[in-house]
Design a protein around this motif. Structure first.
Motif, PDB file in Angstrom:
ATOM      1  N   ARG A   1      24.088   9.343   3.836  1.00  0.00           N
ATOM      2  CA  ARG A   1      24.376   8.604   2.585  1.00  0.00           C
ATOM      3  C   ARG A   1      24.854   7.189   2.905  1.00  0.00           C
ATOM      4  O   ARG A   1      24.514   6.233   2.201  1.00  0.00           O
ATOM      5  N   LYS A   2      25.626   7.067   3.965  1.00  0.00           N
ATOM      6  CA  LYS A   2      26.106   5.733   4.338  1.00  0.00           C
ATOM      7  C   LYS A   2      24.943   4.869   4.816  1.00  0.00           C
ATOM      8  O   LYS A   2      24.906   3.662   4.550  1.00  0.00           O
ATOM      9  N   ALA A   3      24.004   5.489   5.532  1.00  0.00           N
ATOM     10  CA  ALA A   3      22.829   4.728   5.995  1.00  0.00           C
ATOM     11  C   ALA A   3      22.075   4.182   4.789  1.00  0.00           C
ATOM     12  O   ALA A   3      21.644   3.021   4.770  1.00  0.00           O
ATOM     13  N   GLU A   4      21.947   5.003   3.766  1.00  0.00           N
ATOM     14  CA  GLU A   4      21.245   4.555   2.552  1.00  0.00           C
ATOM     15  C   GLU A   4      21.981   3.373   1.915  1.00  0.00           C
ATOM     16  O   GLU A   4      21.377   2.428   1.417  1.00  0.00           O
ATOM     17  N   ALA A   5      23.320   3.428   1.987  1.00  0.00           N
ATOM     18  CA  ALA A   5      24.122   2.371   1.372  1.00  0.00           C
ATOM     19  C   ALA A   5      24.214   1.122   2.258  1.00  0.00           C
ATOM     20  O   ALA A   5      24.899   0.165   1.911  1.00  0.00           O
ATOM     21  N   GLY A   6      23.554   1.149   3.419  1.00  0.00           N
ATOM     22  CA  GLY A   6      23.503  -0.057   4.242  1.00  0.00           C
ATOM     23  C   GLY A   6      24.367  -0.036   5.484  1.00  0.00           C
ATOM     24  O   GLY A   6      24.410  -1.017   6.222  1.00  0.00           O
ATOM     25  N   ASP A   7      25.066   1.067   5.716  1.00  0.00           N
ATOM     26  CA  ASP A   7      25.930   1.133   6.888  1.00  0.00           C
ATOM     27  C   ASP A   7      25.130   1.601   8.107  1.00  0.00           C
ATOM     28  O   ASP A   7      24.716   2.754   8.202  1.00  0.00           O
ATOM     29  N   GLU A   8      24.953   0.687   9.045  1.00  0.00           N
ATOM     30  CA  GLU A   8      24.094   0.975  10.191  1.00  0.00           C
ATOM     31  C   GLU A   8      24.789   1.813  11.263  1.00  0.00           C
ATOM     32  O   GLU A   8      24.140   2.511  12.028  1.00  0.00           O
ATOM     33  N   THR A   9      26.110   1.705  11.310  1.00  0.00           N
ATOM     34  CA  THR A   9      26.817   2.306  12.441  1.00  0.00           C
ATOM     35  C   THR A   9      27.267   3.756  12.182  1.00  0.00           C
ATOM     36  O   THR A   9      27.659   4.455  13.107  1.00  0.00           O
ATOM     37  N   ALA A  10      27.193   4.203  10.934  1.00  0.00           N
ATOM     38  CA  ALA A  10      27.743   5.526  10.580  1.00  0.00           C
ATOM     39  C   ALA A  10      27.088   6.645  11.389  1.00  0.00           C
ATOM     40  O   ALA A  10      27.776   7.565  11.858  1.00  0.00           O
ATOM     41  N   ALA A  11      25.778   6.562  11.582  1.00  0.00           N
ATOM     42  CA  ALA A  11      25.074   7.645  12.282  1.00  0.00           C
ATOM     43  C   ALA A  11      25.558   7.738  13.726  1.00  0.00           C
ATOM     44  O   ALA A  11      25.762   8.834  14.251  1.00  0.00           O
ATOM     45  N   ARG A  12      25.763   6.563  14.342  1.00  0.00           N
ATOM     46  CA  ARG A  12      26.204   6.573  15.733  1.00  0.00           C
ATOM     47  C   ARG A  12      27.591   7.211  15.854  1.00  0.00           C
ATOM     48  O   ARG A  12      27.865   8.003  16.742  1.00  0.00           O
ATOM     49  N   GLN A  13      28.452   6.843  14.902  1.00  0.00           N
ATOM     50  CA  GLN A  13      29.803   7.416  14.930  1.00  0.00           C
ATOM     51  C   GLN A  13      29.782   8.927  14.705  1.00  0.00           C
ATOM     52  O   GLN A  13      30.478   9.684  15.373  1.00  0.00           O
ATOM     53  N   ALA A  14      28.953   9.341  13.754  1.00  0.00           N
ATOM     54  CA  ALA A  14      28.859  10.781  13.474  1.00  0.00           C
ATOM     55  C   ALA A  14      28.342  11.510  14.701  1.00  0.00           C
ATOM     56  O   ALA A  14      28.839  12.580  15.076  1.00  0.00           O
ATOM     57  N   ARG A  15      27.361  10.922  15.357  1.00  0.00           N
ATOM     58  CA  ARG A  15      26.798  11.542  16.560  1.00  0.00           C
ATOM     59  C   ARG A  15      27.868  11.720  17.644  1.00  0.00           C
ATOM     60  O   ARG A  15      27.959  12.784  18.271  1.00  0.00           O
ATOM     61  N   ALA A  16      28.677  10.691  17.817  1.00  0.00           N
ATOM     62  CA  ALA A  16      29.734  10.773  18.842  1.00  0.00           C
ATOM     63  C   ALA A  16      30.692  11.924  18.525  1.00  0.00           C
ATOM     64  O   ALA A  16      31.085  12.694  19.408  1.00  0.00           O
ATOM     65  N   GLU A  17      31.023  12.044  17.243  1.00  0.00           N
ATOM     66  CA  GLU A  17      31.960  13.091  16.821  1.00  0.00           C
ATOM     67  C   GLU A  17      31.341  14.488  17.028  1.00  0.00           C
ATOM     68  O   GLU A  17      31.996  15.424  17.498  1.00  0.00           O
ATOM     69  N   ILE A  18      30.066  14.619  16.685  1.00  0.00           N
ATOM     70  CA  ILE A  18      29.384  15.916  16.843  1.00  0.00           C
ATOM     71  C   ILE A  18      29.260  16.249  18.333  1.00  0.00           C
ATOM     72  O   ILE A  18      29.507  17.378  18.751  1.00  0.00           O
TER      73      ILE A  18
END
Ligand code: ADP
Ligand code: ASP
Ligand code: MG
Length: 472
Positions: free
Chosen positions: A54-71
């Motif tokens: 959802r953040k990627a859709e809203a324009g946040d480019e870094t959210a996926a990378r952060q989520a990946r690190a957490e996972i």
């Protein structure tokens, strides 16, 4: 006997929990049972994935990378503990890495397009189960339990309602048997992804949030299992959510009909669609605690057991809105209820409760707040002429309401239950906005303001003495 055992997010969410899972699987296998294991994503992972999309859709480019690190971190802790620096660990890590590459690529695409479709959301949401399965299978193998990861997209066939797909049982049974029977016959435990499925054309779907329970009962039905065991973090179905009422008690037995009402009205312990496949094939379901496996939990079967308590449990469903149609000319509009619900039906919205005043002056009904705008729009279009003529007032709605469901088969035909219920709510000064009694007569539903929900649940729990230890 064949058992399907589903382990939820908390049950596969930590080293401690996974040790318990291994012990439980070991024990049942020692009893000689054939097992199919269904697993959720590690707790928190599905939320991380969906939020990042959802953040990627809203324009946040870094959210996926952060989520990946957490996972990555969550999985690394578990793999380090169980597999150390073995080649088995490297093999699992490679799979996780490939799936998380897919995740980042999908989020990148969503970011570029600025659009997130329900179909893409299902692909992303389902990644948590797909990375959980190889991990659990490897941990079981390490403990000497022959196991093989299986993706449910190869087993469960659904329609294409992305976000809450419905299983097509005949096709699912055929595919499930064809794929799982040989694995079971070889003495191997299939470890299957919960939550996900696919359409006839192989497009990935999900069964809705919390849907791994339903994966368990679908597979149980497809394989005609002896029983389906849902392993979670509480001692079965309780008289109400123990987070709201700490004195809540576990219920030893419930009928399919009773648990259907409870789960439909938000008792999160079982997904709202989970009981249907079990009921269709008459398969008993047990809700058990991974962290206290000797507790008998709750057994769910077709029969309704006699019980001294009329009211057995209370569920509450939040984030609801109450829509009201009212107007002096309402009684004179032919088919107004039919037209109203046909229009609502076209928006594909789940109506939780309907209440009509006998004077025919008003109809009110409850829908999830997330759907209220589209429903009101559809109603304004359908009833525009009547609104213009002032036969109907402007459509009104109230957000921030909660539906409480008071459930128990013993309520049927027993006088005085509603009197006690409303007496208790009156004493607690709860403002009841609307009421409906289910046609089954073992559910009374109430709409109340969100802010009063917990007080109301506690008041009803107290009035019907649900924390007292007798024959629930
Ligand atoms: P899992 O990850 O195992 O699927 P969930 O979090 O989905 O577990 O469901 C279990 C939770 O459901 C419990 O921890 C509890 O807080 C909540 N819950 C809500 N209503 C009830 C109820 N009536 N009985 C038991 N648990 C309930
Ligand atoms: N992982 C999915 C969710 O969080 C499905 C489940 O846990 O049942 O909704
Ligand atoms: Mg759940």
């Amino acid at each position: 006997m064949l058992l399907v055992m589903k382990f939820g997010g908390t049950s596969v969410g930590s080293v401690e929990a996974l040790k318990k899972v291994t012990e439980i699987v070991e024990k049942e296998r020692r009893q000689g049972h054939a097992l199919v294991v269904v697993v959720s994503a590690m707790s928190g992972v599905t939320d991380l994935l969906l939020t990042a999309a959802r953040k990627a859709e809203a324009g946040d480019e870094t959210a996926a990378r952060q989520a990946r690190a957490e996972i990555n971190r969550k999985h690394a802790v578990v793999l380090d503990h169980f597999l150390g620096r073995t080649p088995q660990r490297a093999e699992v890590w490679e799979k996780i890495d490939a799936l998380l590459n897919e995740f980042e690529a999908l989020c990148h695409g969503i970011h570029v397009l600025g659009e997130l479709t329900p179909r893409a959301l299902d692909v992303i949401g389902g990644l948590g189960e797909r990375i959980s399965v190889p991990q659990v299978a490897a941990i079981l193998r390490q403990a000497g339990l022959p196991s093989q990861g299986v993706e449910a997209t190869e087993l469960i066939v659904t329609d294409d309602r992305f976000g809450s797909a419905v299983p097509l049982m005949e096709e699912t049974s055929r595919k499930t048997r064809a794929l799982l029977h040989p694995i079971l016959e070889a003495g191997v435990i299939p470890v299957v992804t919960g939550f996900i499925a696919a359409t006839r054309d192989g497009i990935p779907t999900t069964l809705g949030r919390g849907g791994s329970d339903t994966s368990g009962t679908i597979l149980g039905g497809a394989l005609q299992a002896e029983e389906v065991w849902i392993w979670t973090d509480v001692n079965g179905v309780m008289t109400t959510d123990p987070r709201v009422v700490p004195e809540a008690r576990s219920i030893a037995h419930l009928s399919y009909a009773e648990i259907s009402e409870l789960s439909f009205f938000g008792a999160k312990v079982l997904h709202s669609q989970a009981i249907r496949p079990a009921r269709r094939y008459g398969i008993p379901v047990r809700i058990l605690n991974t962290f206290e496996p000797s507790h008998l939990g709750t057994l769910i079967t077709e029969e309704t057991r006699e019980c001294r308590k009329a009211v057995k449990a209370i569920a509450a469903i939040k984030n609801m809105s109450l829509i009201t149609l009212e107007g002096a000319g309402m009684a004179g509009i032919p088919g107004v209820a039919g037209r109203t619900f046909t229009a609502v039906g076209r928006t594909d919205t789940n109506v939780l409760m309907i209440s009509q005043a006998s004077s025919e002056q008003s109809i009110c009904f409850v829908v999830p707040t997330a759907d209220v705008n589209k429903v009101v729009k559809a109603l304004e279009a359908e009833l525009s002429r009547e609104i213009e003529r002032r036969d109907l007032d402007q459509i009104e709605w109230e957000n921030e309401v909660v539906v409480l469901a008071v459930v128990g088969a013993g309520m049927k035909g027993k006088p005085g239950i509603s009197g006690r219920l409303f007496g208790a709510l009156g004493q607690a000064k709860i403002n009841v906005i609307a009421i409906a009694q289910g046609s089954s007569e073992f559910n009374i539903s109430l709409v109340i303001p969100r802010s009063e929900a917990d007080t109301a649940v506690r008041a009803i729990h107290r009035e019907f003495e649900l924390s007292l230890n007798d024959d629930l």
